[in-house]
Design a protein around this motif. Structure first.
Motif, mmCIF file in Angstrom:
data_model
loop_
_atom_site.group_PDB
_atom_site.id
_atom_site.type_symbol
_atom_site.label_atom_id
_atom_site.label_comp_id
_atom_site.label_asym_id
_atom_site.label_seq_id
_atom_site.Cartn_x
_atom_site.Cartn_y
_atom_site.Cartn_z
ATOM 1 N N GLU A 29 35.832 24.204 -24.850
ATOM 2 C CA GLU A 29 37.090 24.386 -25.184
ATOM 3 C C GLU A 29 37.567 25.279 -26.362
ATOM 4 N N GLY A 87 48.565 28.859 -20.715
ATOM 5 C CA GLY A 87 47.824 27.949 -19.908
ATOM 6 C C GLY A 87 48.236 28.086 -18.484
ATOM 7 N N PRO A 91 45.121 23.257 -14.402
ATOM 8 C CA PRO A 91 44.094 23.734 -15.260
ATOM 9 C C PRO A 91 42.818 23.448 -14.378
ATOM 10 N N TYR A 107 50.106 18.361 -15.813
ATOM 11 C CA TYR A 107 50.537 18.282 -17.241
ATOM 12 C C TYR A 107 51.911 17.632 -17.143
ATOM 13 N N TRP A 114 52.306 20.460 -23.026
ATOM 14 C CA TRP A 114 52.011 21.326 -23.814
ATOM 15 C C TRP A 114 53.127 21.429 -25.057
ATOM 16 N N LYS A 119 46.896 22.486 -29.023
ATOM 17 C CA LYS A 119 46.669 22.008 -27.936
ATOM 18 C C LYS A 119 45.171 22.553 -27.661
ATOM 19 N N VAL A 121 42.120 22.872 -25.131
ATOM 20 C CA VAL A 121 42.095 22.949 -23.646
ATOM 21 C C VAL A 121 40.774 23.630 -23.218
ATOM 22 N N SER A 122 40.515 23.342 -21.899
ATOM 23 C CA SER A 122 39.255 24.290 -21.528
ATOM 24 C C SER A 122 39.500 25.808 -21.560
#
Length: 336
Positions: A29, A87, A91, A107, A114, A119, A121-122
């Motif tokens: 991440e 983003g 995802p 999301y 967001w 945040k 996130v991967s």
């Protein structure tokens, strides 16, 4: 960090800012300092009870954002601190067939979105921001930009000499107008606002039909398109506009269903659908590969997203209220 959550979906008063623990990136991440968040109709549709499926209350809203990577977790090789990113709307849809988890990954509806200062996130769920775009501009691309891109590509991409119909002046429609003109297509637009006619033409619309003045605007569009109709309809209205879209589309053309702005549902005339000779394609935004492809085209052409208003983070509720009016021309952005 500061973050917003919808405690319920009763009204906008349920959107509250709160102080929360800073997230930390886990293996694979990255931690993003969010700089800008853009709003989409789906964000207010959840509050209005018009979203087509149930949503979980208590989540951080908003699916689209851009920001700066400030920390990376173990095993991250694709990004490093200082990278400007945005983003991906889905995802875990990287390419190919839509994954079966597409709804569960959503999301703002099933998972935190967001609208927060930070945040985690991967690294697979973000892409690089195109050079030359601000964070505010970049935040508009993941949903509206990619939806318009996919509406104009597909099995038969729109090319120079084709004609495209866009409906209204929201984010997807304005992007479709810009992208269609970018490849040399002719664009016809609809609006209910006399004040927006010249603005649409300034962006490249060859003609604009006021659907408030002409309920049979589909026939007017067909006439403007040389009597044969348009090759592609970017259908954002949904049940209330599909009937006129069938009248506007050319024989063998395509209607791309991307939204559900209208609340009226008179139903579809089967014989009108059959007689149109058109195909109907549903678009659910798009995958990460498509987002990368679109950003390359934007970087090469210098296309600039159209932003109506930018709100401060502390005025997020006012941004949602403005979105609810439907008066915007282009995108609404919250600067974090």
């Amino acid at each position: 960090m500061k973050a917003y959550r919808f405690d319920s979906f009763d009204n906008l008063d349920a959107l509250r800012q709160r102080e929360e623990a800073d997230p930390r990136p886990q293996r694979g991440e990255v931690l993003v300092r969010v700089r800008a968040v853009s709003l989409n109709f789906r964000d207010i549709a959840m509050v209005l009870g018009r979203y087509p499926r149930a949503c979980r209350p208590g989540l951080i809203p908003a699916s689209d954002a851009a920001g700066e990577v400030i920390e990376v977790g173990e095993g991250v090789t694709a990004f490093r601190p200082g990278d400007r990113v945005m983003g991906a709307f889905h995802p875990r849809w990287f390419g190919g067939e839509m994954p079966s988890t597409i709804l569960a990954d959503s999301y703002g509806a099933e998972n935190d979105g967001w609208l927060a200062q930070l945040k985690a996130v991967s690294q697979e769920a973000i892409v690089r921001l195109p050079d030359g775009l601000s964070y505010e501009e970049g935040s508009t691309l993941p949903c509206a930009g990619l939806t318009a891109w996919n509406a104009l590509t597909g099995a038969t991409p729109i090319r120079a000499g084709h004609s495209v119909l866009i409906q209204g002046s929201g984010g997807v429609s304005i992007f479709a107008l810009q992208l269609a003109r970018m490849v040399g297509a002719t664009v016809i637009a609809t609006t209910s606002s006399a004040g927006k006619v010249e603005r649409l033409k300034a962006l490249g619309a060859a003609a604009v039909v006021n659907y408030a003045d002409d309920p049979e605007w589909g026939k007017a569009v067909r006439k403007l398109a040389g009597g044969r109709g348009v090759d592609r309809v970017v259908e954002v209205g949904g049940p209330g506009t599909i009937g006129q879209s069938l009248r506007a589309v050319a024989l063998g053309g395509e209607i791309v269903s991307v939204g559900f702005l209208s609340t009226d549902n008179p139903g579809i005339d089967f014989f009108a659908l059959k007689a149109s000779g058109a195909s109907i394609r549903n678009v659910a935004v798009g995958d990460r590969a498509g987002l990368i492809e679109m950003t390359r085209a934007i970087a090469m052409t210098g296309l600039k997203p159209v932003i109506d208003r930018v709100f401060d983070f502390d005025a997020a509720r006012e941004a949602f209220a403005y979105l609810e009016t439907g008066a915007q021309f282009g995108k609404i952005v919250i600067r974090v």
